[in-house]
Design a protein around this motif. Structure first.
Motif, PDB file in Angstrom:
ATOM      1  N   ARG A  10       0.845  -1.204   0.000  1.00 46.17           N
ATOM      2  CA  ARG A  10       0.000   0.000   0.000  1.00 46.17           C
ATOM      3  C   ARG A  10       0.876   1.249   0.000  1.00 46.17           C
ATOM      4  O   ARG A  10       0.657   2.186  -0.768  1.00 46.17           O
ATOM      5  N   ALA A  11       1.902   1.251   0.842  1.00 47.37           N
ATOM      6  CA  ALA A  11       2.807   2.403   0.928  1.00 47.37           C
ATOM      7  C   ALA A  11       3.577   2.593  -0.384  1.00 47.37           C
ATOM      8  O   ALA A  11       3.797   3.727  -0.816  1.00 47.37           O
ATOM      9  N   ASP A  14       1.786   4.528  -2.666  1.00 39.55           N
ATOM     10  CA  ASP A  14       1.504   5.840  -2.089  1.00 39.55           C
ATOM     11  C   ASP A  14       0.008   6.006  -1.810  1.00 39.55           C
ATOM     12  O   ASP A  14      -0.578   7.054  -2.089  1.00 39.55           O
ATOM     13  N   SER A  16      -3.087   5.842   1.067  1.00 39.03           N
ATOM     14  CA  SER A  16      -3.441   5.821   2.478  1.00 39.03           C
ATOM     15  C   SER A  16      -4.369   4.638   2.718  1.00 39.03           C
ATOM     16  O   SER A  16      -4.896   4.038   1.769  1.00 39.03           O
ATOM     17  N   GLN A  17      -4.585   4.306   3.975  1.00 37.15           N
ATOM     18  CA  GLN A  17      -5.562   3.261   4.280  1.00 37.15           C
ATOM     19  C   GLN A  17      -6.930   3.649   3.730  1.00 37.15           C
ATOM     20  O   GLN A  17      -7.646   2.812   3.183  1.00 37.15           O
ATOM     21  N   GLN A  18      -7.284   4.918   3.847  1.00 40.40           N
ATOM     22  CA  GLN A  18      -8.578   5.379   3.358  1.00 40.40           C
ATOM     23  C   GLN A  18      -8.686   5.249   1.848  1.00 40.40           C
ATOM     24  O   GLN A  18      -9.711   4.814   1.331  1.00 40.40           O
ATOM     25  N   ARG A  28     -11.984   2.317   6.236  1.00 43.91           N
ATOM     26  CA  ARG A  28     -10.563   2.435   6.593  1.00 43.91           C
ATOM     27  C   ARG A  28     -10.240   1.503   7.754  1.00 43.91           C
ATOM     28  O   ARG A  28      -9.168   0.896   7.828  1.00 43.91           O
ATOM     29  N   ASN A  32      -7.218  -1.220   8.223  1.00 46.04           N
ATOM     30  CA  ASN A  32      -6.380  -1.156   9.418  1.00 46.04           C
ATOM     31  C   ASN A  32      -6.395  -2.497  10.151  1.00 46.04           C
ATOM     32  O   ASN A  32      -5.351  -2.989  10.580  1.00 46.04           O
TER      33      ASN A  32
END
Length: 66
Positions: A10-11, A14, A16-18, A28, A32
């Protein structure tokens, strides 16, 4: 068990969790929970996450210790 591979993928995109949650149609908190290892996703959700991150099921969800 924490899913650090999911978090790293995911990172790397780039996201976000959302943003990932929005892409696959969940909250989200669900993303998480998967990353923290407190939520066990359905196979359908796993596949959606893999498609969003351009990864395979093995790359993100296969446990090496099995």
């Amino acid at each position: 068990m924490k899913n650090l591979r999911l978090k790293a993928a995911r990172a790397a995109k780039d996201l976000s969790q959302q943003a990932l949650a929005d892409a696959v149609g969940v909250s989200r908190q669900t993303i998480n929970g998967i990353e923290k290892g407190s939520y066990n996703p359905t196979i359908r959700l796993c596949i959606a996450i893999c498609k969003a991150l351009d990864k395979t099921l093995d790359e993100l969800f296969w446990e090496e210790d099995c």
